[in-house]
Motif scaffolding. Structure first.
Motif, PDB file in Angstrom:
ATOM      1  N   ASP A  36       0.821  -1.210   0.000  1.00 30.92           N
ATOM      2  CA  ASP A  36       0.000   0.000   0.000  1.00 30.92           C
ATOM      3  C   ASP A  36       0.853   1.257   0.000  1.00 30.92           C
ATOM      4  N   GLY A  69      -2.550   6.647   2.327  1.00 31.98           N
ATOM      5  CA  GLY A  69      -2.771   7.808   3.177  1.00 31.98           C
ATOM      6  C   GLY A  69      -3.164   7.405   4.590  1.00 31.98           C
ATOM      7  N   THR A  70      -3.960   6.347   4.715  1.00 30.41           N
ATOM      8  CA  THR A  70      -4.390   5.934   6.049  1.00 30.41           C
ATOM      9  C   THR A  70      -3.275   5.183   6.768  1.00 30.41           C
ATOM     10  N   TYR A  75       6.538   6.643   0.455  1.00 30.71           N
ATOM     11  CA  TYR A  75       6.003   6.579  -0.905  1.00 30.71           C
ATOM     12  C   TYR A  75       4.584   6.022  -0.888  1.00 30.71           C
ATOM     13  N   ALA A  76       3.681   6.794  -1.445  1.00 31.18           N
ATOM     14  CA  ALA A  76       2.322   6.274  -1.579  1.00 31.18           C
ATOM     15  C   ALA A  76       1.796   6.690  -2.931  1.00 31.18           C
ATOM     16  N   PRO A  77       1.151   5.774  -3.646  1.00 23.96           N
ATOM     17  CA  PRO A  77       0.559   6.180  -4.912  1.00 23.96           C
ATOM     18  C   PRO A  77      -0.597   7.125  -4.615  1.00 23.96           C
ATOM     19  N   PRO A  78      -0.969   7.948  -5.591  1.00 19.93           N
ATOM     20  CA  PRO A  78      -2.043   8.904  -5.327  1.00 19.93           C
ATOM     21  C   PRO A  78      -3.348   8.200  -4.932  1.00 19.93           C
ATOM     22  N   ASN A  79      -4.101   8.786  -4.044  1.00 13.80           N
ATOM     23  CA  ASN A  79      -5.456   8.331  -3.637  1.00 13.80           C
ATOM     24  C   ASN A  79      -5.569   6.877  -3.258  1.00 13.80           C
ATOM     25  N   THR A  80      -4.779   6.410  -2.342  1.00 11.25           N
ATOM     26  CA  THR A  80      -4.990   5.018  -1.936  1.00 11.25           C
ATOM     27  C   THR A  80      -4.983   4.900  -0.432  1.00 11.25           C
ATOM     28  N   LEU A  81      -5.031   3.658  -0.033  1.00 12.79           N
ATOM     29  CA  LEU A  81      -4.969   3.312   1.364  1.00 12.79           C
ATOM     30  C   LEU A  81      -3.683   3.851   2.005  1.00 12.79           C
TER      31      LEU A  81
END
Lengths: 385, 393
Positions: A91, A123-124, A115-121
């Motif tokens: 995630d 963020g949480t 690193y997080a892809p845009p609009n995914t889990l």
């Protein structure tokens, strides 16, 4: 009992159809197995990390994260981690810089790359990372402060602070569950997929096996049965019993097979069998209805697959009901799948009793009665027309 | 060549008339893709509701209610509702309206400030495990923030906590300066992943493609049963002409069904398939592989029922293994490696490459190549056997 003889013929015809047996018996197990493998036994959010980076405090940080229901997935280097995030193998990804321990110990500012892809889990998941950092930074802060006040060395202080955590007064966080239920330690996706596949396939088989009913009708078997001294009622009961036996046996097989073969938890197995029984009655109803509504076996076959899969999806048999949008959750309640799954969930996670699943059983029985009533009415007319 | 086209055209007309190809090839995958896109917002739009009950109203609780939680709302995955009492919050959580509730008890701030324990309670919902887990993480982060100072003071006193409040205050203010600054720097990773709507449309399309493509070679068996096959053979046609004509039927049906699905899902479901050239090549690869695999499956059987049975088993198994029912992104290494023997996995992989910001048609070419290779290998076997079938051996 002529009705039993008719039911028996139904079962024998099913057993002779080896291709059909693949779909009825093997496929559910294959799906449960693959789903189990696919999710690796956990619905926990997955965080990609680079193993061993960031010194001892870096390792500590990752340990804290791991103990807070985040699954860590190790990657060789940052490039592999970024690729893993991009391909959704995890995630989000967290890179702890090599000088992390030193920087934290000397109080220098240090940045972790997240690193997080845009609009995914992702963020949480950041909340969990933040919490782990807060735990560590509180410890390090206390140890450094004590050292600066002339108490011990940083290294030994870290251990001391760890041991004091329990006794120093402060804010404690406790989690309780609404109602009387026990919060499941971990939602096990294999359990969920087993429950889902059980209801999906029982219903699907009932719908598609309706083509056998149509075949009996078009081949004239049903009419010939009526020409013998056998009442329409007996034929109906026999056909119904046949449908019921198929659905029930399939459900029982999946239930016991997954319980003993894959060690899947079904809670109270006897009560689970009760749910299977009532759900098999719903299956009987839908099979007889489908058998009386469709004109050709092909129609029943292709429509049956489509409707079976769609209803199962809407009923929450494929993915947990929890993640449905609100309107879909409402619509979901119109499917028998939803109620059966709710019953199973109650048995597994809440150690449910007969009393606690009585609503679910009642709703399922309601479905069964209505479907069977309409089916019997239609079938009788077709048979005696 | 003309004979090939005539055979294919006649078969296509037949398929369209009996509607089975339309149901299997277009209606079923489209209906399922629609249901899935409606049903599953998946993790991408994870959103929950949190209730907060502040029975304290003091300065320590204010840190949570007016700083930490509003920050969570700003992050965009939760809404916050203030509830007056614990029972009300518990009822909302139990009823499923709230994912979890934060309950700050009366006297919370006072307890912390005078060096006593205070408990922050999370009321979780059994059916919203993720929301509860996140709430716990938020609360832990907050608690550690608050505890850091008292932990520092206790450490400086060597674990000895009973000293004059004045001295503690003094230590506290010094301790506050020792916060290590650990920053989490957010970097956005490229996403090599098609959107959910695209995934459902693509996975259902490729799964049912293996049912649609079977109608080509399969009709050899029904022609044999109806006795029209010997008549075809008696005509001045080579066996290959008949076989190719049948295979062409499956191929054309596949291309048409895929094209209709791609256009319909783009217009009606909002799927984003990617560059038309790349999608075209992937579709070509997918249809070649489906035609090949179903030709092989169909010629293994003696009767039509058997053939469509085998084909259904093969199509279902490949679809499951190829990650069309549920994504295998998270599967252990060996499962995702194993999935690469299926054309399905390569088709989806190729679309993922196209969905990447930096993705070009060239990135999808390996996937196209593998699918064509699978189609060629299975197709050769299938067509050879089909030729033998035509020759009556």
């Amino acid at each position: 009992m002529k009705a039993f003889a008719i039911a028996r013929v139904n079962l024998i015809r099913l057993m002779r159809d080896r291709l059909g047996l693949f779909f009825i018996i093997l496929l559910p197990f294959i799906i449960v197995l693959v789903m189990g493998a696919a999710f690796g036994g956990s619905f926990n959010p997955k965080l990609g990390v680079i193993e061993g980076s960031g010194g001892s405090l870096g390792v500590d940080l990752l340990d804290t994260l791991e103990s807070s229901s985040v699954d860590l997935v190790a990657f060789a280097d940052e490039a592999a981690l970024i690729d893993g995030v991009a391909r959704n193998r995890v995630d989000a990804g967290l890179v702890v810089p090599a000088d992390y321990s030193d920087a934290v110990e000397t109080g220098e500012s240090v940045s972790l790359r997240y690193y997080a892809p845009p609009n995914t889990l992702g963020g949480t998941l950041k909340e969990s990372v933040g919490a782990a950092i807060a735990v560590q930074s509180a410890t390090v802060r206390a140890a450094r402060f004590a050292a600066s006040e002339g108490i011990g060395e940083l290294e030994s202080n870290l251990a001391m602070v760890e041991s004091m955590r329990e006794t120093v007064p402060g804010v404690r966080v406790e989690t309780v569950t609404a109602g009387e239920s026990v919060f499941p330690a971990g939602f096990d996706p294999i359990d969920h997929s087993a429950q889902g596949m059980l209801v999906l396939f029982m219903f699907l088989t009932s719908l598609t096996a309706a083509d056998k009913l149509i075949l009996s009708r078009t081949l004239g078997v049903s009419r010939r049965m009526l020409s013998t001294p056998t009442g329409a009622g007996t034929v109906l009961i026999g056909e119904g019993l046949g449908r019921f036996a198929i659905a029930f046996l399939q459900g029982l097989l999946i239930l016991l097979g997954t319980a003993f073969g894959f060690n899947i938890d079904w809670g109270n197995v006897w009560l689970a069998i009760v749910v299977v029984t009532v759900f098999a009655l719903v299956g009987t109803g839908i099979a007889m209805l489908a058998g009386s509504v469709f004109r050709t076996a092909e129609q029943a076959g292709s429509f049956g697959v489509l409707a079976g899969l769609m209803l199962a999806a809407v009923g929450g048999a494929m993915v947990p009901f929890e993640i449905f949008p609100t309107t879909m959750q409402t619509i979901s309640k119109a499917t028998p799948h939803y109620w059966a799954l709710r019953g199973f969930k109650d048995l597994i996670y809440r150690e449910g009793s007969f009393g606690s699943i009585s609503l679910e059983l009642a709703v399922l029985a309601g479905f069964a009665v209505c479907l069977i009533a309409v089916a019997v009415y239609r079938f009788r007319r077709i048979l005696t027309d | 060549m003309r004979a090939v086209l005539i055979i294919a055209a006649k078969d296509l007309r037949q398929r369209i008339r009996d509607r089975s190809a339309i149901i299997m090839g277009i209606i079923a995958p489209f209906a399922l893709a629609t249901v899935f896109s409606l049903l599953l917002p998946t993790a991408q739009s994870f959103h929950t509701q949190y209730a907060v009950v502040d029975l304290d109203g003091g300065p320590v609780s204010a840190l949570l209610t007016s700083q930490v939680l509003p920050g969570v709302v700003e992050a965009g995955f939760a809404d916050l509702t203030v509830v007056d009492d614990r029972a009300g919050a518990a009822a909302l959580v139990e009823g499923g309206e709230m994912g979890a509730a934060f309950v700050i008890p009366e006297g919370f701030s006072e307890a912390i400030m005078s060096g006593r324990d205070a408990t922050l309670t999370i009321i979780g919902n059994i059916d919203a495990a993720l929301a509860t887990q996140i709430a716990e993480a938020i609360a832990t982060g907050y608690a550690e923030e608050v505890n850091a100072v008292s932990l520092s003071v206790a450490a400086a006193l060597g674990g000895f906590t009973t000293v004059q409040p004045g001295a503690i205050a003094d230590l506290s203010s010094r301790a506050a300066a020792f916060e290590p600054s650990i920053l989490v720097e957010e970097a956005e990773a490229d996403s090599k992943q098609m959107s959910d709507k695209t995934f459902y449309s693509a996975s259902m399309a490729i799964m049912f493609l293996f049912f649609t493509a079977q109608f080509g070679i399969l009709s050899l068996l029904s022609e044999r049963r109806q006795g029209t096959l010997p008549r075809l053979v008696a005509a001045p046609l080579g066996p290959w002409t008949i076989v190719i004509g049948k295979a062409l039927t499956g191929f054309v049906l596949g291309v048409v069904a895929m094209t209709v699905l791609i256009v319909a899902s783009t217009l009606l479901l909002g799927a984003e398939w990617g560059s038309p050239l790349g999608v075209g090549l992937l579709t070509f690869g997918g249809v070649v592989s489906a035609t090949g695999v179903s030709a092989m499956a169909a010629t293994m059987a003696k009767t039509e029922e058997q053939a469509s049975g085998w084909n259904a088993i093969l199509a279902m198994s490949l679809a499951i293994l190829g990650g069309t029912f549920f994504s295998l992104d998270r599967a252990p290494e060996f499962v995702s490696s194993l999935s690469l023997i299926t054309p399905h996995a390569w088709f989806l992989r190729g679309l993922d490459e196209l969905a990447s910001v930096s993705g070009t048609v060239a990135d999808a070419l390996p996937a196209v190549g593998v699918m064509v290779a699978i189609g060629a290998a299975t197709g050769t076997v299938g067509l050879m056997r089909a030729r033998r079938l035509v020759m009556g051996r």
